[in-house]
Scaffold this motif. Sequence first.
Motif, PDB file in Angstrom:
ATOM      1  N   CYS A  32      42.883  55.960  24.066  1.00  0.00           N
ATOM      2  CA  CYS A  32      43.303  54.683  24.635  1.00  0.00           C
ATOM      3  C   CYS A  32      43.031  54.657  26.134  1.00  0.00           C
ATOM      4  CB  CYS A  32      44.798  54.492  24.363  1.00  0.00           C
ATOM      5  SG  CYS A  32      45.451  52.946  24.988  1.00  0.00           S
ATOM      6  N   CYS A  33      42.493  53.561  26.609  1.00  0.00           N
ATOM      7  CA  CYS A  33      42.259  53.417  28.054  1.00  0.00           C
ATOM      8  C   CYS A  33      43.553  52.976  28.730  1.00  0.00           C
ATOM      9  CB  CYS A  33      41.146  52.413  28.294  1.00  0.00           C
ATOM     10  SG  CYS A  33      41.706  50.711  28.181  1.00  0.00           S
ATOM     11  N   PRO A  34      43.627  53.036  30.062  1.00  0.00           N
ATOM     12  CA  PRO A  34      44.880  52.652  30.725  1.00  0.00           C
ATOM     13  C   PRO A  34      45.184  51.154  30.615  1.00  0.00           C
ATOM     14  CG  PRO A  34      43.400  53.811  32.245  1.00  0.00           C
ATOM     15  CD  PRO A  34      42.625  53.538  31.015  1.00  0.00           C
ATOM     16  N   LEU A  65      47.056  49.385  34.624  1.00  0.00           N
ATOM     17  CA  LEU A  65      46.418  49.870  35.842  1.00  0.00           C
ATOM     18  C   LEU A  65      45.094  49.200  36.164  1.00  0.00           C
ATOM     19  CD1 LEU A  65      47.039  53.646  35.166  1.00  0.00           C
ATOM     20  CD2 LEU A  65      48.010  52.353  37.055  1.00  0.00           C
ATOM     21  N   CYS A  66      44.377  48.786  35.139  1.00  0.00           N
ATOM     22  CA  CYS A  66      42.977  48.450  35.356  1.00  0.00           C
ATOM     23  C   CYS A  66      42.800  46.959  35.650  1.00  0.00           C
ATOM     24  CB  CYS A  66      42.171  48.837  34.121  1.00  0.00           C
ATOM     25  SG  CYS A  66      40.458  48.369  34.246  1.00  0.00           S
ATOM     26  N   ASP A  67      42.011  46.680  36.674  1.00  0.00           N
ATOM     27  CA  ASP A  67      41.708  45.318  37.092  1.00  0.00           C
ATOM     28  C   ASP A  67      40.969  44.497  36.044  1.00  0.00           C
ATOM     29  OD1 ASP A  67      42.670  44.763  39.500  1.00  0.00           O
ATOM     30  OD2 ASP A  67      40.941  45.518  40.629  1.00  0.00           O
ATOM     31  N   LEU A  68      40.171  45.172  35.244  1.00  0.00           N
ATOM     32  CA  LEU A  68      39.285  44.450  34.339  1.00  0.00           C
ATOM     33  C   LEU A  68      39.954  44.154  33.006  1.00  0.00           C
ATOM     34  CD1 LEU A  68      36.124  46.662  34.994  1.00  0.00           C
ATOM     35  CD2 LEU A  68      36.832  44.605  36.196  1.00  0.00           C
ATOM     36  N   ALA A  69      41.167  44.661  32.831  1.00  0.00           N
ATOM     37  CA  ALA A  69      41.807  44.604  31.517  1.00  0.00           C
ATOM     38  C   ALA A  69      42.130  43.181  31.083  1.00  0.00           C
ATOM     39  CB  ALA A  69      43.082  45.430  31.540  1.00  0.00           C
ATOM     40  N   ASN A  70      41.994  42.937  29.776  1.00  0.00           N
ATOM     41  CA  ASN A  70      42.496  41.721  29.164  1.00  0.00           C
ATOM     42  C   ASN A  70      43.838  41.977  28.517  1.00  0.00           C
ATOM     43  OD1 ASN A  70      40.220  40.153  29.659  1.00  0.00           O
ATOM     44  ND2 ASN A  70      39.193  41.007  27.878  1.00  0.00           N
ATOM     45  N   GLY A  91      41.149  48.180  26.437  1.00  0.00           N
ATOM     46  CA  GLY A  91      41.792  46.986  26.980  1.00  0.00           C
ATOM     47  C   GLY A  91      40.827  45.861  27.291  1.00  0.00           C
ATOM     48  N   CYS A  92      39.535  46.127  27.218  1.00  0.00           N
ATOM     49  CA  CYS A  92      38.538  45.064  27.372  1.00  0.00           C
ATOM     50  C   CYS A  92      37.198  45.562  26.844  1.00  0.00           C
ATOM     51  CB  CYS A  92      38.411  44.592  28.829  1.00  0.00           C
ATOM     52  SG  CYS A  92      37.430  45.679  29.870  1.00  0.00           S
ATOM     53  N   ILE A  93      36.234  44.681  26.878  1.00  0.00           N
ATOM     54  CA  ILE A  93      34.940  44.934  26.247  1.00  0.00           C
ATOM     55  C   ILE A  93      34.172  46.113  26.864  1.00  0.00           C
ATOM     56  CG2 ILE A  93      33.678  43.295  27.697  1.00  0.00           C
ATOM     57  CD1 ILE A  93      33.204  43.808  23.933  1.00  0.00           C
ATOM     58  N   ASN A  94      34.609  46.599  28.033  1.00  0.00           N
ATOM     59  CA  ASN A  94      33.926  47.747  28.610  1.00  0.00           C
ATOM     60  C   ASN A  94      34.050  49.007  27.766  1.00  0.00           C
ATOM     61  OD1 ASN A  94      32.761  46.567  30.897  1.00  0.00           O
ATOM     62  ND2 ASN A  94      34.791  46.443  31.824  1.00  0.00           N
ATOM     63  N   ALA A  95      35.018  49.030  26.886  1.00  0.00           N
ATOM     64  CA  ALA A  95      35.080  50.051  25.842  1.00  0.00           C
ATOM     65  C   ALA A  95      35.384  51.454  26.343  1.00  0.00           C
ATOM     66  CB  ALA A  95      33.783  50.061  25.033  1.00  0.00           C
ATOM     67  N   CYS A  96      36.152  51.541  27.432  1.00  0.00           N
ATOM     68  CA  CYS A  96      36.514  52.868  27.933  1.00  0.00           C
ATOM     69  C   CYS A  96      37.299  53.653  26.886  1.00  0.00           C
ATOM     70  CB  CYS A  96      37.331  52.748  29.214  1.00  0.00           C
ATOM     71  SG  CYS A  96      36.466  51.829  30.503  1.00  0.00           S
ATOM     72  N   GLY A  97      37.983  52.979  25.992  1.00  0.00           N
ATOM     73  CA  GLY A  97      38.743  53.668  24.952  1.00  0.00           C
ATOM     74  C   GLY A  97      37.957  53.875  23.670  1.00  0.00           C
TER      75      GLY A  97
HETATM   76  S1  SF4 Z   1      38.280  49.297  28.673  1.00  0.00           S
HETATM   77 FE1  SF4 Z   1      38.560  47.672  30.131  1.00  0.00          FE
HETATM   78  S2  SF4 Z   1      40.771  47.676  30.433  1.00  0.00           S
HETATM   79 FE2  SF4 Z   1      40.285  49.637  29.579  1.00  0.00          FE
HETATM   80  S3  SF4 Z   1      39.996  50.958  31.390  1.00  0.00           S
HETATM   81 FE3  SF4 Z   1      37.988  50.187  30.735  1.00  0.00          FE
HETATM   82  S4  SF4 Z   1      37.645  48.468  32.025  1.00  0.00           S
HETATM   83 FE4  SF4 Z   1      39.839  48.879  32.097  1.00  0.00          FE
END
Ligand code: SF4
Lengths: 551, 185
Positions: free
Chosen positions: A413-415, A419-424, A456-462
């Motif tokens: 799971c991403c933060p 924490l993250c600015d880009l999160a939805n 938490g968003c399409i960037n798919a860090c998780g």
């Molecule tokens: S997936 Fe999106 S919300 Fe999660 S850490 Fe990456 S940029 Fe931030």
Amino acid sequence: MYKYNADDLALIQERAAQFRDQVARWSAGTLANDDFRPLRLMNGVYVQRHAPLLRVAVPYGMVSADQLRTLARISRRYDKGYGHFTTRHNLQLNWVRIEDVPDILDELAKVEMHAIQTSGNCIRNVSSDQFAGVAPDEVIDPRPLAEILRQWSTFHPEFAYLPRKFKIAISGSADDRTLGWYHDIGLQLDSAAGEPTFTVLVGGGLGRTPLRAQVLKKNLPWRHILSYLEAIVRVFNLNGRRDNPYKARLKILVQSLGLREFTRQVAAEWAALKDGPATLTDAEYQRVAACFVAPNYKTLPAQDKQLEAQKTAHPDFARWLARSLHPHKIPGYAAVTLSLKAPGQAPGDLTADQMDAVALLADTFSFGEARVAHEQNLVLADVEQGRLFELWQAAQKVGLATPNIGLLTDMICCPGGALCDLANAQSVAIAQAIQARFDNLDTLTDIGELSLNISGCINACGHHHVGNIGILGVDRQGEEYYQITLGGRQGKDARTGKVIGPAVAADRVPDVVENIIKVYTRERRPQEKFSATFERIGSAQFKPCLKENFA
Amino acid sequence: MSALIKYVDGGFNLSADDWQIAPRDAAPQTLPAGNWLYPLAVWQAHEKTIRAQNKRFGLWLAAETLPADLSKLKVQDFAAIALSFPKFADGRAYSLARLLRERLVYTGEIRAVGDVLPDQLLYMWRTGFTAWALREDQNADAALALLKNAAGQHMLRHAYQGAIIPPAPLFRRNATQTPLPNQTP
Ligand code: SF4
Ligand code: HEM
């Protein structure tokens, strides 16, 4: 572990001094924000929602007890007493002050650590297998070459300003635990006639456009790896798109040129570089490999005698063993995964006290070393079977013995929005809601091995695309919704999942996951893994899981 | 034009700049006498005129230039080649410089023009640049000072990988191969 020599140390000290000067100029206003931004990113400093964060590199996941103690000290002194392990072996400190970062870098340098190239459009921290050097299915220990790649990529002057970030993973086993198919470059070590060779995968990635890598080259002799990588990265540097950050990754270039044309360009470039000064030498390989020789293993029986009795006497211990052990190539030893996924804990988070505790466990049970797994857990790779019981008791006391490795609650799971600015979306809150729903260990064990990944968003860090169940936060007119993908998986035949239907509201996610599990456990054949069941019965069967009136 | 930094005889120095960039639509015969860096398209259209009218001439290359464009040129004829940085984070010119030196064995001046900042200067130097026309708002003296550490030594002395400078990777140079004792007590 790799031990720095005078050159290695001088290099990171120089960088720390240079960064101190850059921060000073930025504070004084002589270095403009826009000019500073890429410089700080290349030193792992992001500015996010609430505060800057510092991403400390844990190269290919290897971390020593001393390093963990330093991280604990730093997180207490400069942060809020905890850190977050990412999917690429880094430790994020979420609440640092930029002004303190130079001091932090100095402290890190003392234990041979740094934050170099943990973000920015450059070659990132090289990631690898958490069971490197100990896994029975290993053909070649990838760590010496991972370290050689770390050195090659560190401050590479030609490749500091690439079109986009560039991620390399290296694996040396029959199975793939590095997600090599979804990196810009995935390197698979094999052996031909006693010499290490590489299969080079290229153009994978997740994010907005998930693409599986393609095979660029087979049987590349290890000596040529640096010149071959230079050829690839140069083609990327000169030809990758720079007009749109979402189209700038290597995967897009490979896709638009087509594998044949990309291969042709790389081959032409490599023809000029091959056998040049970047060609590796035996002496260099041996120098680095000497740091990764096997520790002083004891001669032990393959099966510890007491273990069975301990398991019978302590069912909880047996349950933990069943989840946490990975086989070891030395008889009588095991690799142990410490879960950073306790109920109520943000996946991947570790407190400073726990860092100290893991350091002590590493010293006591595993030759003073630990590893970071990309699933956001920690690993003690060299534990005597006869001491597992003792380790379990100690790990329990510090909340690191949740018996859920490989199960649904061992989520990536991403933060997210915390924490993250880009999160939805509040991905951590969703993770905790799912954890709370599946708090019964018997249920979890009955469900069996299953991966659930949340971004938490399409960037798919998780890594949601490659979870058996993937959960992605999307924005629906200002409201948090979650899109569900099913059937993704990691490993040798990694693939991305399929979206099964419209996104659902946050409060419905635990229900939907439960529905999916109901369908799976009803439909699966004996021993059948989730992705196999999904492939066999198809997404139509799962689609009703999204409905409120699912029964 | 702001001052030029040059790398000559093993040192970085301030230098007067006697080159100008010719406009993209320049007709060479209408330009006043002087040292001109001609955009590639101008060179291709007017090579004969330029050669007839100047003894020294230079080339200006956009970041979009591809290796194939370079291989058709007699690069040695140019006294200087300017590589453009439309944005400092656009790193194509690093590869172009290295190709000019390594592949085309160009020995003249390679200069960085455009969004050129002191913090990238040493990377440029390592990939073959020898002159820097800094962005207008930059101070060349301050930039020179940044190239050295507190002890007056050049930064980045400890490069791992080979490039133009140094040509060989650390493992082919005189690597100090003795591990240090552990740094923590
Ligand atoms: S997936 Fe999106 S919300 Fe999660 S850490 Fe990456 S940029 Fe931030
Ligand atoms: C400061 C917070 C973060 C920001 C701003 C951020 C930003 C991004 C962005 C923009 C991408 C998409 C890149 C692309 O598609 O080209 C991305 C991808 C990724 N990030 Fe993050 N991220 C953050 C934190 C994290 C964390 C905490 C992790 C690990 C848990 C992580 C791991 C990854 C991974 C694995 C990818 C996928 C790489 C790929 O597309 O191949 N990031 N991140």
